[in-house]
Design a protein around this motif. Structure first.
Motif, PDB file in Angstrom:
ATOM      1  N   TYR A  65       0.478   8.152  -4.646  1.00  0.00           N
ATOM      2  CA  TYR A  65      -0.947   8.148  -4.322  1.00  0.00           C
ATOM      3  C   TYR A  65      -1.221   9.028  -3.103  1.00  0.00           C
ATOM      4  O   TYR A  65      -2.119   9.871  -3.119  1.00  0.00           O
ATOM      5  N   PHE A  66      -0.492   8.802  -2.027  1.00  0.00           N
ATOM      6  CA  PHE A  66      -0.704   9.611  -0.827  1.00  0.00           C
ATOM      7  C   PHE A  66      -0.283  11.060  -1.047  1.00  0.00           C
ATOM      8  O   PHE A  66      -0.779  11.966  -0.398  1.00  0.00           O
ATOM      9  N   TYR A  67       0.639  11.271  -1.976  1.00  0.00           N
ATOM     10  CA  TYR A  67       1.186  12.607  -2.196  1.00  0.00           C
ATOM     11  C   TYR A  67       0.274  13.475  -3.054  1.00  0.00           C
ATOM     12  O   TYR A  67       0.432  14.691  -3.118  1.00  0.00           O
ATOM     13  N   ALA A  68      -0.704  12.852  -3.726  1.00  0.00           N
ATOM     14  CA  ALA A  68      -1.510  13.588  -4.692  1.00  0.00           C
ATOM     15  C   ALA A  68      -2.253  14.758  -4.058  1.00  0.00           C
ATOM     16  O   ALA A  68      -2.337  15.843  -4.641  1.00  0.00           O
TER      17      ALA A  68
ATOM     18  N   LEU B 282       0.822  -1.211   0.000  1.00  0.00           N
ATOM     19  CA  LEU B 282       0.000   0.000   0.000  1.00  0.00           C
ATOM     20  C   LEU B 282       0.857   1.263   0.000  1.00  0.00           C
ATOM     21  O   LEU B 282       0.608   2.194  -0.770  1.00  0.00           O
ATOM     22  N   VAL B 283       1.874   1.313   0.856  1.00  0.00           N
ATOM     23  CA  VAL B 283       2.677   2.538   0.969  1.00  0.00           C
ATOM     24  C   VAL B 283       3.767   2.611  -0.097  1.00  0.00           C
ATOM     25  O   VAL B 283       4.442   3.635  -0.203  1.00  0.00           O
ATOM     26  N   THR B 284       3.925   1.528  -0.881  1.00  0.00           N
ATOM     27  CA  THR B 284       4.887   1.573  -1.988  1.00  0.00           C
ATOM     28  C   THR B 284       4.174   1.578  -3.342  1.00  0.00           C
ATOM     29  O   THR B 284       4.767   1.259  -4.369  1.00  0.00           O
ATOM     30  N   ASP B 285       2.884   1.925  -3.327  1.00  0.00           N
ATOM     31  CA  ASP B 285       2.110   2.227  -4.538  1.00  0.00           C
ATOM     32  C   ASP B 285       1.760   1.022  -5.404  1.00  0.00           C
ATOM     33  O   ASP B 285       1.386   1.181  -6.559  1.00  0.00           O
TER      34      ASP B 285
ATOM     35  N   LEU C 232       4.746  11.657   3.138  1.00  0.00           N
ATOM     36  CA  LEU C 232       3.661  10.887   2.526  1.00  0.00           C
ATOM     37  C   LEU C 232       4.157   9.546   1.997  1.00  0.00           C
ATOM     38  O   LEU C 232       3.727   9.048   0.969  1.00  0.00           O
ATOM     39  N   PHE C 233       5.111   8.949   2.762  1.00  0.00           N
ATOM     40  CA  PHE C 233       5.669   7.614   2.508  1.00  0.00           C
ATOM     41  C   PHE C 233       6.423   7.521   1.187  1.00  0.00           C
ATOM     42  O   PHE C 233       6.785   6.423   0.767  1.00  0.00           O
ATOM     43  N   GLY C 234       6.669   8.655   0.527  1.00  0.00           N
ATOM     44  CA  GLY C 234       7.257   8.607  -0.800  1.00  0.00           C
ATOM     45  C   GLY C 234       6.282   8.046  -1.823  1.00  0.00           C
ATOM     46  O   GLY C 234       6.675   7.648  -2.922  1.00  0.00           O
TER      47      GLY C 234
ATOM     48  N   ARG D 180      -1.648  -5.305  -5.733  1.00  0.00           N
ATOM     49  CA  ARG D 180      -1.112  -6.307  -4.804  1.00  0.00           C
ATOM     50  C   ARG D 180      -1.582  -6.025  -3.380  1.00  0.00           C
ATOM     51  O   ARG D 180      -1.885  -6.947  -2.621  1.00  0.00           O
ATOM     52  N   ALA D 181      -1.635  -4.747  -3.013  1.00  0.00           N
ATOM     53  CA  ALA D 181      -2.103  -4.392  -1.671  1.00  0.00           C
ATOM     54  C   ALA D 181      -3.523  -4.908  -1.452  1.00  0.00           C
ATOM     55  O   ALA D 181      -3.830  -5.531  -0.422  1.00  0.00           O
ATOM     56  N   GLU D 182      -4.396  -4.672  -2.433  1.00  0.00           N
ATOM     57  CA  GLU D 182      -5.783  -5.129  -2.296  1.00  0.00           C
ATOM     58  C   GLU D 182      -5.845  -6.650  -2.211  1.00  0.00           C
ATOM     59  O   GLU D 182      -6.557  -7.220  -1.364  1.00  0.00           O
ATOM     60  N   GLU D 183      -5.099  -7.312  -3.054  1.00  0.00           N
ATOM     61  CA  GLU D 183      -5.113  -8.777  -3.072  1.00  0.00           C
ATOM     62  C   GLU D 183      -4.663  -9.354  -1.729  1.00  0.00           C
ATOM     63  O   GLU D 183      -5.316 -10.241  -1.162  1.00  0.00           O
TER      64      GLU D 183
END
Length: 713
Positions: free
Chosen positions: A627-630, A475-478, A622-624, A482-485
């Motif tokens: 998505y979070f940075y948008a 999730l934090v690496t975009d 924003l974890f780099g 895979r995060a959802e799965e």
């Protein structure tokens, strides 16, 4: 708490010395009052606001592991850091430009490590001053040593009279240079702790009776020649004499109380210290008797009444406990009590008592550390150390203690000894901590080991946790697919085994983030609304804050910025209360976007600057993550457009100069609306009607994709 008595000349000299030197160490024999005079000097400096950034106390007497020194100072300064950077680096960065007085007490067992730490801090932080108190100097370059002598006769008489009045209902003993009280003060060599212990006996003995008993004790120990008695022997003799005057039950409790590190509460005493020779129903009365005799000190704090043994008194009790052959058993009971306390606090973390659980662990941290250290001392007990370090996951991750959690998890996993399922839990907790710190390498290593070992053992719960936290890393690496799965797979695993707690609910929020970033915002809202309902049913607040954060984003995106602001303020209040920097800084970033879209770009710039100051304590901004940075990028674009670059930079810098506490208070509604409006007026001048700022964003979910480094909408 007893008032400070006497020492006016010494206070003046110490204050003058501290004005001239950056490092002053108060030394002297045990019980001479080093801590109290250092604290009194610091309190006066704080009252007079001599140090712009205040005065902080670092209490080290309950610490035995040099590796925790830096963590203790971080804790004393109230710093929260989610990154993987070393605590020493955090301290140097934080103190580099601050004018602050650091009071360091109880370092005798950590002299070399403490000297090394303070030497580096003083070199790297030119406005820092240190006032230390211990039995020997630290021998740091530039250190000035203030040797505290015992009290002179006048001050000793005053102290004895004040303390005697406390135990005799206000009645003071007859005092004067030729009195029995004066002779008692001389016999005790003017050592304050010895005088306190003696005064504690004046509720049942007269000064004359007490003097005769003490005189007999001195003659017995010195063969009748008291003149050459060293002052440290005087104190030890006085403690021993006080010990002899105790009843059997009092001596027993004194010895058993020595297993505590730092302070303790009655509930713990009534479990750990009882036995056939000291029934539980007698403990409270015996503890009260030791309080009356100044053997035990009472402390009143926000968590209620707690107790403490002074270091010298605790050392004496520990010697008796060892001599009685009962130390191992009592330390095990101590360890078992704190294993149970950690277990109950973990359960309470998913309940209306969540805040109380966090506060309880905070107050008991010295004892929890001691319990882990004791368990690491035996290969047969390593699994218990792993259990304890892992059970405190909620404190490490939810209350801003990632760095110390990383330390203990590393210690217990590196130790050789008996292993059970506790090791698997420690592994996934370590992986979780590493994810939050931005250390992907360590996270992957811990989580892979956990999953493989759990599959071999047939442990579906540990498998689910390992998969879940691997999904968090995605999730934090975009890597949203895979995060959802992974998180969906973990949630299915939790459901299959009937697992429901804060970790599971956080997994649902993290899945909502993943699907929201993939453009399915309605699904994300539905998930988070369900999470909020479950949190309300169980009184849970920490996960609730993250669910509200997602709902606030959805409200902003859906064209309701006022609802978004309301939700974000609730989110911020919860995250800040738990010292959760991740939740705090994410909320400030989104609040900034809401402010610019509701017509206050000045406040948006200030909040972005405030978030900018906090991010280094969290990790990559924003974890780099694109998505979070948008939201940050969009906010900055709109704020610069409305204010112009020079004004944006000015207000951003103002926010970056704002302390986090102040920034949170401001974001929660403490700022002056009129001032903000006045600053905003020139920026609006000459503008025609504008489309609402959120209208454009409503066309597509706010998202970003990695590619050429730009933001795609």
């Amino acid at each position: 708490m007893n008032l400070f008595v006497g020492r006016e000349r010494e206070l003046t000299r110490l204050d003058r010395l501290l004005s001239d030197a950056r490092m002053v160490t108060v030394t002297g024999v045990g019980g001479v009052g080093k801590t109290r005079i250092a604290l009194r000097t610091a309190a006066v400096a704080a009252e007079q606001e001599r140090y712009c950034d205040g005065v902080r106390l670092v209490e080290l007497s309950s610490l035995n592991d040099p590796a925790l020194l830096d963590h203790a100072v971080v804790e004393a300064l109230g710093l929260t850091d989610h990154t993987a950077r070393a605590p020493r680096r955090l301290l140097l960065d934080h103190l580099a430009e601050r004018e602050l007085l650091l009071v360091v007490d109880g370092f005798e067992q950590l002299v070399e490590g403490c000297a090394e730490l303070l030497r580096e801090l003083l070199r790297g932080c030119p406005r820092l001053r240190v006032l230390a108190a211990g039995r020997l100097p630290l021998r740091i370059e530039g250190e000035r040593v203030f040797t505290l002598a015992p009290m002179d006769e006048d001050d000793a008489l005053l102290l004895l009279a004040e303390r005697a009045a406390e135990v005799r209902g206000g009645e003071r003993p007859d005092g004067g240079r030729g009195s029995a009280a004066a002779e008692l003060c001389r016999r005790l060599d003017g050592i304050p702790l010895a005088l306190e212990l003696a005064a504690g006996r004046l509720g049942t003995l007269s000064v004359e009776q007490l003097l005769r008993r003490l005189d007999d004790r001195f003659r017995l120990l010195t063969g009748g020649g008291r003149g050459a008695l060293p002052r440290h022997q005087t104190l030890r003799t006085t403690i021993g004499w006080s010990h002899e005057l105790c009843t059997g039950a009092q001596r027993l409790l004194w010895a058993r109380l020595s297993v505590f590190a730092g302070s303790f509460d009655l509930e713990a005493v009534e479990y750990i210290c009882v036995g056939p020779d000291l029934p539980q129903h007698e403990v409270l009365d015996v503890l009260g008797e030791l309080l009356d005799q100044s053997v035990v000190v009472r402390e009143d704090g926000p968590g209620g009444i707690r107790y403490r043994l002074l270091d010298t008194v605790r050392e004496y009790g520990a010697e008796w406990l060892t001599a009685a052959g009962d130390a191992e058993r009592l330390h095990r009971r101590h360890r078992d009590w704190y294993l149970g306390l950690a277990t109950w606090c973990e359960l309470d973390w998913f309940s209306p008592r969540q805040a109380e659980a966090a506060a309880r662990v905070e107050g008991e941290l010295p004892n929890l550390r001691a319990a882990m250290e004791f368990s690491l001392g035996s290969s047969d007990d390593v699994h218990l150390a792993q259990y304890l370090a892992a059970t405190l996951w909620f404190y490490w991750t939810g209350c801003g203690r990632l760095a110390e959690g990383r330390h203990w998890l590393g210690q217990v996993l590196d130790a050789e000894g008996e292993h059970d399922g506790s090791r698997l839990k420690a592994l996934w907790v370590l992986g979780y901590v590493a994810v939050l710190q931005g250390d992907a390498v360590a996270a992957i290593a811990a989580l892979q080991e956990c999953r493989e070992a759990a599959e071999l053992r047939g442990d579906p719960v540990a498998v689910a946790y390992a998969v879940h936290r691997t999904g968090c890393l995605a999730l934090v690496t975009d890597d949203m697919p895979r995060a959802e799965e992974l998180i969906r797979s973990a949630l299915a695993g939790y459901e299959e085994v009937g697992e429901l707690n804060g970790n599971v609910l956080m997994g649902r929020v993290e899945m909502a983030m993943a699907v929201g970033f993939r453009g399915r915002l309605e699904e994300a809202v539905q998930v988070c609304e369900q999470v909020v309902e479950v949190c309300e049913e169980h009184g849970e607040r920490w996960v609730r804050a993250y669910a509200l954060y997602v709902l606030a984003y959805a409200a902003w995106y859906g064209g309701d910025p006022e609802r978004a602001r309301t939700l974000l303020r609730e989110t911020l209040a919860i995250s800040h209360a738990f010292h959760d920097l991740v939740g705090t800084v994410l909320t400030l970033e989104l609040l900034a976007l809401v402010e610019v879209d509701t017509g206050d770009p000045v406040e948006a710039a200030v909040l972005q600057g405030a978030a900018e100051r906090i991010w280094p304590s969290v990790g990559l901004p924003l974890f780099g993550s694109a998505y979070f940075y948008a939201a940050h990028v969009l906010c900055e674009e709109r704020t610069r457009e409305r204010l112009g670059d020079p004004a944006y930079e000015e207000h951003r810098r103002r926010g970056a100069a704002t302390a986090p506490e102040e920034a949170v208070a401001r974001a929660l509604g403490g700022r002056q609306q009129a001032d903000a409006a006045a600053e905003l007026a020139p920026a609006r001048e000459g503008r025609g009607p504008e489309e609402p700022a959120h209208a454009e964003a409503r066309r597509l979910p706010l998202r970003a994709e990695r590619g050429d480094g730009g933001l795609k909408r």
